[in-house]
Structures are given as C-alpha cells and as structure tokens.
Design an enzyme around this catalytic site. Structure first.
Site, PDB file in Angstrom:
ATOM      1  N   ASN A 168       0.861  -1.184   0.000  1.00 16.03           N
ATOM      2  CA  ASN A 168       0.000   0.000   0.000  1.00 16.03           C
ATOM      3  C   ASN A 168       0.899   1.236   0.000  1.00 16.03           C
ATOM      4  O   ASN A 168       1.439   1.618   1.029  1.00 16.03           O
ATOM      5  CB  ASN A 168      -0.924  -0.003   1.220  1.00 16.03           C
ATOM      6  CG  ASN A 168      -1.831   1.209   1.257  1.00 16.03           C
ATOM      7  OD1 ASN A 168      -1.970   1.927   0.269  1.00 16.03           O
ATOM      8  ND2 ASN A 168      -2.468   1.437   2.387  1.00 16.03           N
ATOM      9  N   LYS A 203       0.032   4.234  -0.361  1.00 19.30           N
ATOM     10  CA  LYS A 203      -0.648   5.401   0.198  1.00 19.30           C
ATOM     11  C   LYS A 203      -0.402   6.614  -0.715  1.00 19.30           C
ATOM     12  O   LYS A 203      -0.329   6.456  -1.939  1.00 19.30           O
ATOM     13  CB  LYS A 203      -0.222   5.638   1.653  1.00 19.30           C
ATOM     14  CG  LYS A 203      -0.425   4.378   2.509  1.00 19.30           C
ATOM     15  CD  LYS A 203      -0.187   4.594   3.971  1.00 19.30           C
ATOM     16  CE  LYS A 203      -0.399   3.287   4.732  1.00 19.30           C
ATOM     17  NZ  LYS A 203      -0.274   3.469   6.196  1.00 19.30           N
ATOM     18  N   HIS A 221      -9.763   0.817   4.818  1.00 12.14           N
ATOM     19  CA  HIS A 221      -8.480   1.012   5.503  1.00 12.14           C
ATOM     20  C   HIS A 221      -8.674   1.924   6.714  1.00 12.14           C
ATOM     21  O   HIS A 221      -9.493   2.842   6.692  1.00 12.14           O
ATOM     22  CB  HIS A 221      -7.464   1.623   4.541  1.00 12.14           C
ATOM     23  CG  HIS A 221      -6.067   1.612   5.050  1.00 12.14           C
ATOM     24  ND1 HIS A 221      -5.600   2.562   5.943  1.00 12.14           N
ATOM     25  CD2 HIS A 221      -5.030   0.764   4.826  1.00 12.14           C
ATOM     26  CE1 HIS A 221      -4.344   2.305   6.232  1.00 12.14           C
ATOM     27  NE2 HIS A 221      -3.965   1.218   5.570  1.00 12.14           N
ATOM     28  N   GLU A 245      -7.114   4.355   7.824  1.00 13.23           N
ATOM     29  CA  GLU A 245      -6.971   5.789   7.544  1.00 13.23           C
ATOM     30  C   GLU A 245      -8.231   6.354   6.904  1.00 13.23           C
ATOM     31  O   GLU A 245      -8.611   7.504   7.158  1.00 13.23           O
ATOM     32  CB  GLU A 245      -5.751   6.017   6.649  1.00 13.23           C
ATOM     33  CG  GLU A 245      -4.447   5.742   7.380  1.00 13.23           C
ATOM     34  CD  GLU A 245      -3.253   5.536   6.475  1.00 13.23           C
ATOM     35  OE1 GLU A 245      -2.172   5.218   7.000  1.00 13.23           O
ATOM     36  OE2 GLU A 245      -3.404   5.679   5.243  1.00 13.23           O
ATOM     37  N   GLU A 276      -5.986  -4.969  10.708  1.00  6.93           N
ATOM     38  CA  GLU A 276      -5.079  -3.884  11.076  1.00  6.93           C
ATOM     39  C   GLU A 276      -5.228  -3.547  12.559  1.00  6.93           C
ATOM     40  O   GLU A 276      -6.240  -2.957  12.944  1.00  6.93           O
ATOM     41  CB  GLU A 276      -5.408  -2.612  10.308  1.00  6.93           C
ATOM     42  CG  GLU A 276      -5.335  -2.668   8.807  1.00  6.93           C
ATOM     43  CD  GLU A 276      -5.701  -1.299   8.235  1.00  6.93           C
ATOM     44  OE1 GLU A 276      -4.775  -0.581   7.822  1.00  6.93           O
ATOM     45  OE2 GLU A 276      -6.892  -0.943   8.225  1.00  6.93           O
ATOM     46  N   GLY A 301       2.483   2.955  13.711  1.00  5.76           N
ATOM     47  CA  GLY A 301       3.049   4.283  13.904  1.00  5.76           C
ATOM     48  C   GLY A 301       2.953   4.818  15.322  1.00  5.76           C
ATOM     49  O   GLY A 301       3.034   6.021  15.553  1.00  5.76           O
ATOM     50  N   SER A 334       2.292  -2.907  10.630  1.00 10.11           N
ATOM     51  CA  SER A 334       3.722  -2.588  10.544  1.00 10.11           C
ATOM     52  C   SER A 334       4.579  -3.817  10.259  1.00 10.11           C
ATOM     53  O   SER A 334       5.540  -4.119  10.978  1.00 10.11           O
ATOM     54  CB  SER A 334       4.193  -1.904  11.835  1.00 10.11           C
ATOM     55  OG  SER A 334       3.508  -0.684  12.023  1.00 10.11           O
TER      56      SER A 334
END
Length: 252
Positions: A9, A11, A97, A99, A169, A175, A215
């Site tokens: 991905n 992004k 996702h 985000e 996820e 992060g 991650s």
C-alpha cells in the site's frame, strides 16, 4: 490451499517516475510466486494504468486501487467509482483502511456499499478491519472487529465472499511505537476466521485469505506469517523500499 498474498500500500507517496522504478526493481528481485501466492500493489489512482502495464506478463503480480466511491456515478467531484476501475482492468481494491475510517469518517454502512459496488464490477476487495488503542486497552477488540464484519461483510453471499480478502489492522500498533506480537496477530486472525465459519461454514472460512496489516517488516514477516491463520500481509511504509518489500514477499 488458501491463497497467500503480500500487498503493498503506497498510500499517497511517490511520483510516477519513482513508482515505475520501484515496480521494476521488484520485478527484478527474484520473487518466486507459485500458483497459490500473489503480490498485489496498491497504487495512487493516477498510476493504475501504468503499473498494470508494467506488471503485464509477470505471473502472480496484480494491481489494486486504494479506495473506491460508495456511489455508482454522478455529481461527486473527485471520486472514482467501481465501473471506472473495472474499465482500466484494476484487479483489487482496498476498502475500509483504517486511515479512510479515521480521517474520512467512513462508516461500516458506507463500506458495505463499497463492497457491493466493487464486487458487482469484478473487483476483488481487500476489506480492512481492526481496533484502535482504547478498544485494545479495554480488551473489547473481538467485539469491535466482529461488529465491523457483521455490518460491512456478512450481508454478502458465500459466492461473493470467495472473491474477498480480509486484512486485520491493529490500529494501535501502526506508527505508535507499540508492537503487536505474532501471537496477538494469530489470535485475531483465528477469531476472524471463526466468525466467518459461524456465518458461512467451515469450508468457506478455511478458504478465506486473511492478511496482517500491523507494521510488517522484513525483520518480523517470517514470524508473523508463521501463524496458522495468517495468510500474508498488507504492507505500508516497508512497501516503498524494493529490497524490504521483496524480502517480505519472499516470506509468504
């Protein structure tokens, strides 16, 4: 045998020239893919046609969009619908996702609409689910993820679900400096598969590919992918470095 997938991905990163260079480096990295293994590269909308062309003739490599509109067509400036993605031969699309959920406030109901539209136009959704830190601290992550599955995925027929990939996820481990262990990843993957089995039966659940999206790096990929219910990864930052992503892909 369940399909094993490593998905990149990108992004909102890379220029077209940088993206082309990255793809060419990946194709030269000696990633061996047998019949049940795939590499999927989710690129920004402007690069879909170019990357699709670069991957032509390379067995096991596929292109994905990072999002799709929740509407069929119309006055939605800036949106890209499923029919458009199908028309340029996009293979996969990421839906839900973390985000998109957090920054763009996409609800489970919105994601259900996206799933329907993607599937109706021959796109294979990579459906993302997972819990934030406060939910994990409260130890209610199973109920949280079960609700995501129930409200966005479980209206699909068994035949439709065959074309879906799920990506878990753990938002709290992306992060933040916190790390989800391989055991925590396996536990949630097993839980997701159990939920699918409860709705669709063991056969459908056992065929479902479930990816880990917390991650993943070359250093931890082998350990994470060793989980019985972990079928690969959805990779963010590490997918922008050819050698790193190639090493992850070789771990499936």
């Amino acid at each position: 045998m369940r399909k094993k997938i490593v998905a990149a991905n990108w992004k909102m990163n890379l220029t077209l020239a940088q993206g082309e260079k990255l793809v060419n480096e990946l194709l030269q990295a000696g990633i061996a893919l047998d019949a049940h293994k795939e590499v999927v590269i989710a690129v920004p909308f402007p690069y879909l046609i170019t990357v699709k062309e670069l991957l032509k003739g390379h067995k096991g490599f596929y292109v994905a969009a990072q999002n799709v509109a929740a509407e069929k067509a119309g006055a939605f400036t800036g949106e890209v619908n499923a029919e458009m993605l199908h028309s340029i031969h996009t293979d996969y699309v990421i839906i839900g996702h973390s985000e998109r959920r957090e920054l763009f406030h996409e609800s489970n109901a919105t994601l259900a609409k996206k799933m329907d539209l993607a599937l109706s136009h021959g796109l294979k959704p990579i459906f993302c689910c997972g819990e934030p830190l406060d939910v994990r601290k409260a130890e209610t992550q199973n109920a949280f993820v079960a609700k995501q599955l129930e409200e966005s995925l479980f209206h699909l027929s068994p035949d439709q679900l065959k074309h879906v990939v799920v990506a878990y996820e753990p938002i709290w481990a992306i992060g933040t400096g916190l790390t989800a262990s391989a055991a925590q990843a396996q536990d949630m993957h097993a839980f997701i598969r159990k939920q699918v089995a409860g709705r669709y039966g063991e056969a459908v659940a056992n065929d479902l590919t479930i990816l880990y999206g917390g991650s993943v790096k070359a250093a931890n990929a082998t350990e994470i992918f060793a989980g019985a219910d972990v079928d690969g990864g959805l990779v963010g930052g590490a997918s922008l470095v050819a050698a790193e992503f190639a090493a992850i892909a070789k771990a499936i």
